[in-house]
Design a protein around this motif. Structure first.
Motif, PDB file in Angstrom:
ATOM      1  N   SER A  83     -49.470  26.234 -30.350  1.00  0.00           N
ATOM      2  CA  SER A  83     -49.904  24.997 -29.825  1.00  0.00           C
ATOM      3  C   SER A  83     -49.889  24.870 -28.507  1.00  0.00           C
ATOM      4  CB  SER A  83     -49.551  23.672 -30.607  1.00  0.00           C
ATOM      5  OG  SER A  83     -48.259  23.676 -30.151  1.00  0.00           O
ATOM      6  N   THR A  84     -50.755  24.390 -27.687  1.00  0.00           N
ATOM      7  CA  THR A  84     -50.486  24.206 -26.264  1.00  0.00           C
ATOM      8  C   THR A  84     -50.799  22.810 -25.986  1.00  0.00           C
ATOM      9  OG1 THR A  84     -52.636  25.046 -25.564  1.00  0.00           O
ATOM     10  CG2 THR A  84     -51.065  26.681 -26.036  1.00  0.00           C
ATOM     11  N   MET A  85     -50.874  22.545 -24.632  1.00  0.00           N
ATOM     12  CA  MET A  85     -51.195  21.217 -24.065  1.00  0.00           C
ATOM     13  C   MET A  85     -52.612  21.344 -23.433  1.00  0.00           C
ATOM     14  SD  MET A  85     -48.731  19.033 -24.844  1.00  0.00           S
ATOM     15  CE  MET A  85     -49.161  17.698 -23.987  1.00  0.00           C
ATOM     16  N   THR A  86     -52.960  22.473 -23.114  1.00  0.00           N
ATOM     17  CA  THR A  86     -54.483  22.841 -22.320  1.00  0.00           C
ATOM     18  C   THR A  86     -55.306  23.630 -23.086  1.00  0.00           C
ATOM     19  OG1 THR A  86     -53.465  24.723 -21.223  1.00  0.00           O
ATOM     20  CG2 THR A  86     -52.841  22.534 -20.236  1.00  0.00           C
ATOM     21  N   PRO A  87     -56.523  23.448 -22.896  1.00  0.00           N
ATOM     22  CA  PRO A  87     -57.622  24.300 -23.447  1.00  0.00           C
ATOM     23  C   PRO A  87     -57.636  25.883 -23.074  1.00  0.00           C
ATOM     24  CG  PRO A  87     -58.592  22.166 -22.873  1.00  0.00           C
ATOM     25  CD  PRO A  87     -57.220  22.350 -22.296  1.00  0.00           C
ATOM     26  N   SER A  88     -57.157  25.769 -21.600  1.00  0.00           N
ATOM     27  CA  SER A  88     -56.902  27.279 -21.179  1.00  0.00           C
ATOM     28  C   SER A  88     -55.831  27.849 -21.904  1.00  0.00           C
ATOM     29  CB  SER A  88     -56.656  27.361 -19.617  1.00  0.00           C
ATOM     30  OG  SER A  88     -55.440  26.293 -19.327  1.00  0.00           O
ATOM     31  N   GLY A  89     -54.665  27.108 -22.224  1.00  0.00           N
ATOM     32  CA  GLY A  89     -53.523  27.718 -23.001  1.00  0.00           C
ATOM     33  C   GLY A  89     -53.919  28.544 -24.264  1.00  0.00           C
ATOM     34  N   ALA A  90     -55.021  27.484 -25.117  1.00  0.00           N
ATOM     35  CA  ALA A  90     -55.129  27.684 -26.392  1.00  0.00           C
ATOM     36  C   ALA A  90     -56.450  29.027 -26.442  1.00  0.00           C
ATOM     37  CB  ALA A  90     -55.909  26.594 -26.975  1.00  0.00           C
ATOM     38  N   ASP A  91     -56.947  29.330 -25.372  1.00  0.00           N
ATOM     39  CA  ASP A  91     -57.959  30.162 -24.930  1.00  0.00           C
ATOM     40  C   ASP A  91     -57.211  31.436 -24.754  1.00  0.00           C
ATOM     41  OD1 ASP A  91     -60.183  28.565 -25.229  1.00  0.00           O
ATOM     42  OD2 ASP A  91     -60.695  28.475 -22.955  1.00  0.00           O
ATOM     43  N   HIS A  92     -56.326  31.302 -24.081  1.00  0.00           N
ATOM     44  CA  HIS A  92     -55.163  32.427 -23.788  1.00  0.00           C
ATOM     45  C   HIS A  92     -54.427  33.165 -24.995  1.00  0.00           C
ATOM     46  CE1 HIS A  92     -53.379  35.450 -21.376  1.00  0.00           C
ATOM     47  NE2 HIS A  92     -51.967  34.846 -21.362  1.00  0.00           N
ATOM     48  N   VAL A  93     -54.110  32.000 -26.093  1.00  0.00           N
ATOM     49  CA  VAL A  93     -53.687  32.692 -27.328  1.00  0.00           C
ATOM     50  C   VAL A  93     -54.811  33.464 -28.035  1.00  0.00           C
ATOM     51  CG1 VAL A  93     -52.956  31.670 -29.672  1.00  0.00           C
ATOM     52  CG2 VAL A  93     -52.250  30.505 -27.553  1.00  0.00           C
ATOM     53  N   ARG A  94     -56.110  32.954 -28.168  1.00  0.00           N
ATOM     54  CA  ARG A  94     -57.022  33.677 -28.519  1.00  0.00           C
ATOM     55  C   ARG A  94     -57.280  35.047 -27.995  1.00  0.00           C
ATOM     56  NH1 ARG A  94     -59.258  28.349 -28.324  1.00  0.00           N
ATOM     57  NH2 ARG A  94     -59.198  27.201 -30.152  1.00  0.00           N
TER      58      ARG A  94
END
Length: 423
Positions: A83-94
């Motif tokens: 989990s992240t706090m930002t959409p960009s963080g979630a995109d980086h996970v993917r």
């Protein structure tokens, strides 16, 4: 008494939080897509009984990337959720892990939202990266008897002074983790003084030393070819508001000695890309954006790195690195990534979030500090003019990174018993 007041304040802040999401979604529409998740109206689409790792955003996701890959190899049967706090963080996970890891956004720290998130996820183990200290999150994990590990924990003296004003709340939160894995002995001592049980605090080192070893050399070589292999390249990375004017002033000064210099400019936040582009254009600089101007890169004076998740290998296309968040009092950003590429590192004076790392790099002769645009220009220009000095400083930087790697393996040995055991 403090905890109920804090929880009430999180609900009273709802209009402000909605306004914040609306404002961010004007530049980053992805913020709009996750509103339900942020307020606990929609739970995470992720497997239960997983290893759950929470990392604030892109930088923290990158920092724990080597640890995640080691967990996948060691425990292939255990699903992983980040989990992240930002959409960009979630995109980086993917981007980093594809479908092998589930990405989610952590809700705001409102009691009902956190309770819904934790119970729907029902993780086997929760690993909280660095300073993501949310009272209701820790309370929900404690209530559901979820084992917690605080990983890559750091605490500057400045932050410690602020947290000491809330002794009861801090003792409650810091008493939740089974293990607190600190970056340095100084971090560990400050955490213990703040209320962490001494027998649960260990010093495992900085995960960023391990993550820095993950490099996309092919992409770096390709970009350097597109830029022009013979041109000197200076990267100014993770820059923040009020830093770019100083960087651009320094760039103009350096051009007097290096007229074909390319500035690879990578702002810290995606919502500032347009602002930085306009700043460069207002100064009459020829600018290309990496996301759309590939044909114009060779003729540009400034290449704006407006793509997310590429910074770790963009350093590989440069000769000298300035790491931002340090000319302004924000504590600096990760300077180990350019060090791992063998670049001499230049920093501003405000690096309180990386005190130990800066001390190590400076003592090794791998980093220099500057205070203003003129000093920045002189330092970068000198390094560009002296290939041997660059190579020596870069070699010392790489050696330092290699010597301090291993935090991930030490932390992984602590996660194993918690992942295997019953809650």
């Amino acid at each position: 008494m403090i905890k109920p007041l804090y929880s009430a304040a999180t609900y009273l802040a709802t209009p402000a939080l909605l306004g914040y999401l609306a404002w961010r979604s004007r530049r980053e529409p992805a913020y709009r897509q996750y509103i339900g998740e942020r307020f606990g109206l929609r739970g995470p689409s992720a497997p239960r009984d997983a290893l759950w790792i929470h990392a604030a955003s892109v930088g923290e996701v990158q920092a724990m990337s080597a640890l995640v890959r080691a967990c996948q190899q060691r425990y292939p049967e255990r699903p992983i959720v980040i989990s992240t706090m930002t959409p960009s963080g979630a995109d980086h996970v993917r981007r980093l892990f594809g479908t092998g890891v589930s990405a989610a956004l952590l809700p705001f720290d409102q009691p009902h939202a956190m309770r819904h998130f934790v119970r729907q996820l029902s993780p086997r183990l929760a690993v909280i990266m660095e300073m993501e200290w949310w009272p209701n999150l820790f309370g929900c994990l404690r209530a559901d008897a979820v084992p917690v590990v605080m990983a890559n924990a750091r605490l500057s003296e400045r932050s410690a002074r602020r947290y000491r004003r809330l002794p009861g709340l801090m003792r409650e939160m810091l008493g939740t983790p089974r293990v607190i894995s600190a970056q340095t002995r100084a971090d560990a001592d400050r955490l213990i003084r703040l209320g962490a049980p001494g027998d649960r605090v260990v010093v495992d080192g900085n995960l960023k030393f391990d993550a820095s070893g993950s490099m996309d050399r092919e992409s770096a070589r390709g970009l350097r070819h597109d830029i022009g292999s013979a041109r000197p390249v200076w990267i100014a990375a993770s820059t923040r508001g009020n830093e770019e004017p100083a960087v651009l002033d320094a760039f103009r000064m350096i051009q007097k000695d290096h007229p074909d210099l390319l500035l690879l400019l990578a702002p810290r936040h995606a919502d500032r890309f347009d602002e930085v582009e306009h700043l460069c254009q207002a100064r009459g600089l020829r600018l290309a954006r990496r996301s759309r101007d590939s044909a114009g890169m060779a003729d540009a004076e400034v290449l704006l790195a407006d793509t997310l998740g590429e910074l770790p290998w963009l350093y590989g296309a440069a000769d000298v690195a300035f790491v931002g968040g340090s000319l302004v009092p924000l504590g600096g950003q990760n300077m180990l990534e350019p060090a791992a590429w063998g670049l001499p590192v230049v920093l501003g004076p405000h690096t309180f979030n990386f005190t130990e790392v800066v001390k190590q790099l400076t003592a090794a002769g791998a980093a220099e500090s500057v205070s203003n645009a003129a000093e920045l220009a002189r330092t970068v220009s000198r390094l560009l003019s002296d290939p041997q000095e660059r190579a020596n400083g870069g070699g010392r930087a790489q050696s330092l990174v290699a010597r301090h790697a291993g935090a991930g393996e030490r932390l992984l040995s602590r996660l194993g018993p918690l992942l295997r055991g019953d809650r």
